[in-house]
Design a protein around this motif. Sequence first.
Motif, mmCIF file in Angstrom:
data_model
loop_
_atom_site.group_PDB
_atom_site.id
_atom_site.type_symbol
_atom_site.label_atom_id
_atom_site.label_comp_id
_atom_site.label_asym_id
_atom_site.label_seq_id
_atom_site.Cartn_x
_atom_site.Cartn_y
_atom_site.Cartn_z
ATOM 1 N N ASN A 1 10.017 -35.324 37.619
ATOM 2 C CA ASN A 1 11.378 -35.301 37.086
ATOM 3 C C ASN A 1 11.522 -34.177 36.053
ATOM 4 O O ASN A 1 10.575 -33.414 35.809
ATOM 5 N N ASP A 2 12.694 -34.084 35.437
ATOM 6 C CA ASP A 2 12.981 -33.007 34.474
ATOM 7 C C ASP A 2 11.956 -32.953 33.346
ATOM 8 O O ASP A 2 11.586 -31.877 32.876
ATOM 9 N N TRP A 3 11.517 -34.125 32.913
ATOM 10 C CA TRP A 3 10.584 -34.187 31.782
ATOM 11 C C TRP A 3 9.226 -33.611 32.174
ATOM 12 O O TRP A 3 8.586 -32.893 31.396
ATOM 13 N N HIS A 4 8.768 -33.951 33.406
ATOM 14 C CA HIS A 4 7.491 -33.400 33.886
ATOM 15 C C HIS A 4 7.595 -31.876 34.024
ATOM 16 O O HIS A 4 6.645 -31.155 33.694
ATOM 17 N N ILE A 5 8.748 -31.407 34.527
ATOM 18 C CA ILE A 5 8.931 -29.963 34.735
ATOM 19 C C ILE A 5 8.875 -29.236 33.389
ATOM 20 O O ILE A 5 8.246 -28.187 33.252
ATOM 21 N N THR B 1 12.341 -23.260 33.323
ATOM 22 C CA THR B 1 13.139 -23.528 32.117
ATOM 23 C C THR B 1 14.312 -24.439 32.531
ATOM 24 O O THR B 1 14.670 -24.491 33.713
ATOM 25 N N PRO B 2 14.949 -25.102 31.570
ATOM 26 C CA PRO B 2 16.115 -25.926 31.910
ATOM 27 C C PRO B 2 17.205 -25.097 32.591
ATOM 28 O O PRO B 2 17.870 -25.584 33.514
ATOM 29 N N GLU B 3 17.364 -23.839 32.183
ATOM 30 C CA GLU B 3 18.378 -22.963 32.803
ATOM 31 C C GLU B 3 18.002 -22.671 34.258
ATOM 32 O O GLU B 3 18.859 -22.695 35.148
ATOM 33 N N GLU B 4 16.722 -22.379 34.493
ATOM 34 C CA GLU B 4 16.270 -22.113 35.873
ATOM 35 C C GLU B 4 16.482 -23.341 36.754
ATOM 36 O O GLU B 4 16.960 -23.241 37.888
ATOM 37 N N LEU B 5 16.149 -24.525 36.205
ATOM 38 C CA LEU B 5 16.280 -25.756 36.975
ATOM 39 C C LEU B 5 17.748 -26.013 37.314
ATOM 40 O O LEU B 5 18.079 -26.369 38.454
#
Length: 236
Positions: free
Chosen positions: A134-138, A145-149
Motif C-alpha cells: 500500500n501507500d505506506w509500504h511504498i 514519491t507521493p507525486e510519482e504514485l
Amino acid sequence: MVEKREKVYEGKAKVMFATDNPDFLIQHFTDNATAFNGKKKGIIKNKGIINNKITAKIFTLLEENGIPTHFVEVLNDREMLVKKLDIVKVELVIRNYAAGSIARRLGLEAGIEFPFPIVEYFYKSDELDDPMINDWHIKYLNLATPEELKYMVDAALKVNDILKKFFDERNIKLIDFKLEFGRHDGQILLGDEFAPDGSRLWNKPDDYVLDKDRFRKDLGFVEEAYEEVCRRICGE
Ligand code: ADP
Ligand code: TMP
Ligand code: ASP
C-alpha cells in the motif's frame, strides 16, 4: 537507425538489449510463458510475435490519447525500440471485474463487475513473489514519491477508460490488467507491455477466456486465444 548491442536483461518473457544510443533499448518478445512467478513454465507458440504487435497497437493508441509511453517503433516481428527507463518497482493492477487474486482474497464470485475501477499495488520482487503493498509500504521502501504514485494512478485510470472502450468495441471485456511505469529524462512513462500475458480479456457475451489464464489453468487453446485477440485489434 539504431544498432543492437549486448543483452542487458533477460526476464521471464522478454529480453532487453542495449543499443548504440544510451537512451534507447530493444525490447525482444519471446514465446516463453511462466505463471505463479515462474513456478510454472512453458512455451506459447508465436506469443512473442503477437505480444509485440498487440503492445505496439495499444501503446500507439495510448500515445494518441495523451499517455506518454516508452514505445518508439516496431523494428521486426519480435522487437520494438523503447526509451530506456528506470523502472518503478510498483506494479499497478486495475480491476473492472473480480477475477484471480482479488476473488480469492476477498471471497468474491469471479466475473462480478465493480461499480468503479479498483486500483492495487504489488511490489515488483520475484524473490518475494510480488506481494501486495500500500501507500505506506511504498513510502517506507522508497519505491516512488507521493507525486510519482499519484501520477501513475491517474495515468492508469485514464488508460483503463481508453482501453475499456477500445476492447468493448471489439467484443472483449477488459477484466483487469497490470501496468509498469519508469523514469526517463525527468518524466514518468508507461513501460513494459500490454498483452494477454498481463491482462484478463474475456469474450463477449460468453466470457470465454482470451488471455494467459488459459495457460495458468491448463484450459487449452492458448495460442488460439492470443491469435484471436490480435485478429480483433492488430489489423487496423
Ligand atoms: P520479468 O522481469 O518480470 O521477468 P520480462 O520478461 O517481461 O519480465 O522482462 C522485461 C523486463 O524489462 C521487466 O523487468 C520490465 O520491468 C523491464 N522493462 C520494461 N520496459 C523497460 C524499459 N523501457 N527500460 C528498462 N526496463 C524495462
Ligand atoms: P492477479 O489477479 O493474479 O493479482 O492478477 C491481476 C492482473 O495482473 C492479471 O491480469 C495478471 C496481471 N499480473 C501480471 O501481469 N503479473 C503479475 O506478476 C501478477 C501478480 C499479475
Ligand atoms: N507474471 C507472473 C509469472 O510470470 C505471474 C503470472 O502471470 O501468473 O509468473
